[in-house]
Design a protein around this motif. Sequence first.
Motif: not given
Lengths: 117, 891
Positions: B493-505, B824-832
Amino acid sequence: MGKDLDLLHGTMNMLILKAVSLGSLHGYAVLLRIQQLSGGQMEIQQGTLYPALYRLEHQGLIKGTWGDSDNNRRAKFYSLTAAGRRQLTLEKAKWERMAGIIGGILGTEKAVEGETA
Amino acid sequence: MSAVSRTVSWVRALFRRDRTAQEVVEEMRFHVDACADDLIRQGVPPAEARRRARAEMGMASVQGERYRDAIGLRACDEIWGDVRYGLRGLWRSPGFAAIAIVSLGLSIGTATAMFSLVHAVLLDVYPYADHERTVNPIVHDPAQPDDWRWFILNGPQYKMYKSARAFEDVFGMTNLTVQLDEEDVQENLRATLLTSNASHFMQVPALLGRSLQASDGDHGDPSPNIVVLGYKFWLKHYGGDKSVLKSSLKIGTTSYTIVGVMPARYTLGGTPDVYMPMSELQSPDPYYIAFAKLKPGVTPEQASAEVDPMLHEFAKQHPLMYPQQFHARLQLLIDGFTDRSKFVRSLPLLFLTVSMLLLIGCANCSILLMARGTARTHEFALRAAIGASRFRMVRQLLVECLTISLLGAGLGVGLAYFLAKLPLQLAPDLFPSESVVRVDPSVLGFSVAVAVVAGLVFGLWPALRFSRPQISQVLQASSRTTAAGGGQRPLRVLIGAQIALTLVLLTVAGAAITGFVNLMRLNLGYDPTNMTFVNVAYMNDTAKTWAERGAKAEQFRQTIEAVPGVVSAAVSDDIPPSGGGTAEFKMVGEAPLEQTMARQTDVGPNYFSVMRIPVLQGRVWNKAECGEGLPLAVVNEAFVRRYSPGRSVLGRRVRLARMDPSKPPEGVVFSPLFTTPDVQIVGVVGDAINDGLDKPVLPNIYVNANVLHFGGSLLLVRTEGDPHQYSRAIEHALRQSGQKNYVFISPYSLKELVERDESWRQQRLISVLFGIFAAISLILALVGLYSVAEYVVAQRRVEFGIRMALGAQRMQILWLVLRSNVLVILGGGVAGLLLSLALRREFERWSAGSSRNPEIVVGAAVLMAVVALAACLVPARRAACVEPYEALRSE
């Protein structure tokens, strides 16, 4: 050996204070003095003696000074401080009260046993 | 029970450790010897006696520990042991330590710097007392949304204004240019005249000496001839000399005593050189720019409503000073700045970005700590099995986390001080001159606290989980093969959240950077490389007639072109990319449907060749036509598109409202051939930026510069190399060519003028800041992902070995490792992506000039995906390269 009595918690301090109250002693002599005072009934392990000595010194109840022993070796002699003397009196009073209460309880128990019998 | 004796023994034990330990040992030796002597006396053989005595005593070092335990230093020793153990652990895995510490440091540093910047620009801009209820005197014309006009007051009006009930206090200010007339220096000084209550109003103490006082008097009192210096002037003119007080400054014909120097942040009146009391140098009819302090609780709107009728009354007395229709719109000091700068509007976005960065950094540290904790399950189980208490294990982990957190925090504090200065250095003019960025200790404390708490929570999480493990289960399960199985969901979950935030940035940064790249690639329509400009003015009486002035302008031009290194020079009255005036004109023979406006520039015949603006149709007047002063003009493409679509403009005539030969403005002479107010269009040229970089090209009419003359000439000069190196030679040549010529060489080349354009600098700053943040967060995310994958692979090494021994292919192992990460990457990416889309409207509102291309989002996502996959692929490859034989043997 049978002559080891389990020391009640906290009595060790009192015994040490009593031992050094008669004059300054080094650690080994404290051990012997207690043994002697108890008429050989009580033998203290040095493993418990020294931590107790350290603690009492740390609390300022006894004072350690380096001096020469009988056989002219440097040894640390412990003597009672004023605070230690007060503490000894206090503990003695407490012990006597406690002994009285416990003796009373045990006596009562005997009486109860006698009744039921 | 004396506290003194305790302290004494603690101090001795802590600071004279060796001596204390030695004494304990000596006492023990004595005891052993005494005991042995006794035994010998009792008849025990000496060797046996000594052995028994020693056996009873135990080891001397243990006795030392007992001593420290007895006096209550055990916890202290243990914690120190934990610290050493923790540091050793970090030292053994320096990669882990460095990543955790740098992650925390970077995020704390940038977050603090940015919070401090926001604080400086939005909250603590001005050093003036009660600046948050001080208002600028502004009126607003509702028909012209961008027209905010400052109003000025004469003496009686000022008194009336001051008496308004909404105001607690009002002070007046006038800006003047005065002549400094020292023996060695003559120059113009900008003076700000203040009414006597200004010091009391502002309450800014002087840096040296005193500020202006009420006793310096605006009324009656004959002027005491005193002056207070502005900080910059003091530095420039006196080199910051503190003995400047009581010396004097000759302004005009009068000598003024310097009584004080104001601090650097006091730049009231637009950073003037000197401050003087209002009674000084007063013209017979003084005017006041009146700043008012609202009474507490009064809003600017209420105050505006109160002074509105008053101002309409004043407008009747001085109709020219006010728009035809207006409302009073008193404006808070800070609003006067924020309205001008779009940058301030993007500050909240930066703020958000930086908060995300702080989160990403903390998440990174947490991921590492968790992964490490998970990997150490076996160690914890073992320690529990040999009797470590849960308390001890948790405490040891706590100490480790604190060590990391504090090292990271230390790095962050250092970085914060460096980074906080960066934006002001990159773009000093984007901030009010009063604002000073200081690292705010409370903000720094906050970031450090967030980071430390995050470190502790996530560092302890595995400790709490594993400090009560089913010991036998873990030990039997032989940790390494199974530890990877459990406890990974929070990590994911942490890694996914991190990927999402990074994508936004990344999306935000991509938009900002694209905006800037667009600006850099912007086709200016002219070539500013190696160009500068020169302004030459002369006394009007040295050349009165049109012919004389024309000759003078041509003489200047030729003088400049004769300077070695100068390629060419052309007359103009405008400096790109933004200068120039817009005026009304009429197409002759056409009934205007609307008011027709265009930029109007007076240029020489070689202007277009010097500026490298292409001539697209027709021609430019030639040298002879220029010399005769023929009323000819060319227009740009924007003009054709706007005013003559689908129809040739060549040969048509335009009438310029500003040029009427029958009534020439004061100081202007017209060409004798300019008899009707018409000019003829003879050509069309390409569009060149003429209204700032971020606005479309305005219709432009270029008129033969020899049609009219003021008392001077502006020349655009193209040189062979860096134009600055020719400045002196050009200046010298022009001074030689005629006496009393006033020569001004531009301190900036045309290229620098482009780079000094406000939108350019804003965009550059924004893209640099966002770029830095995005890069940092991308690196952090990458590192987080990589280190976790690496950990997992290391843990499952035996499992891979077994799988391969049982016949698994390398590709299958590779896929096994990648699979969980890809999810995880996909999940985070979609969230981002969803987050970016949801926030898109907000971003557009905040970030000036950012691009809205959907490609940016896609690009950011692709970049993120590639980087993330790369981060997993390296450990996955390592897993696939496991030699089954070695992996199994290592167990």
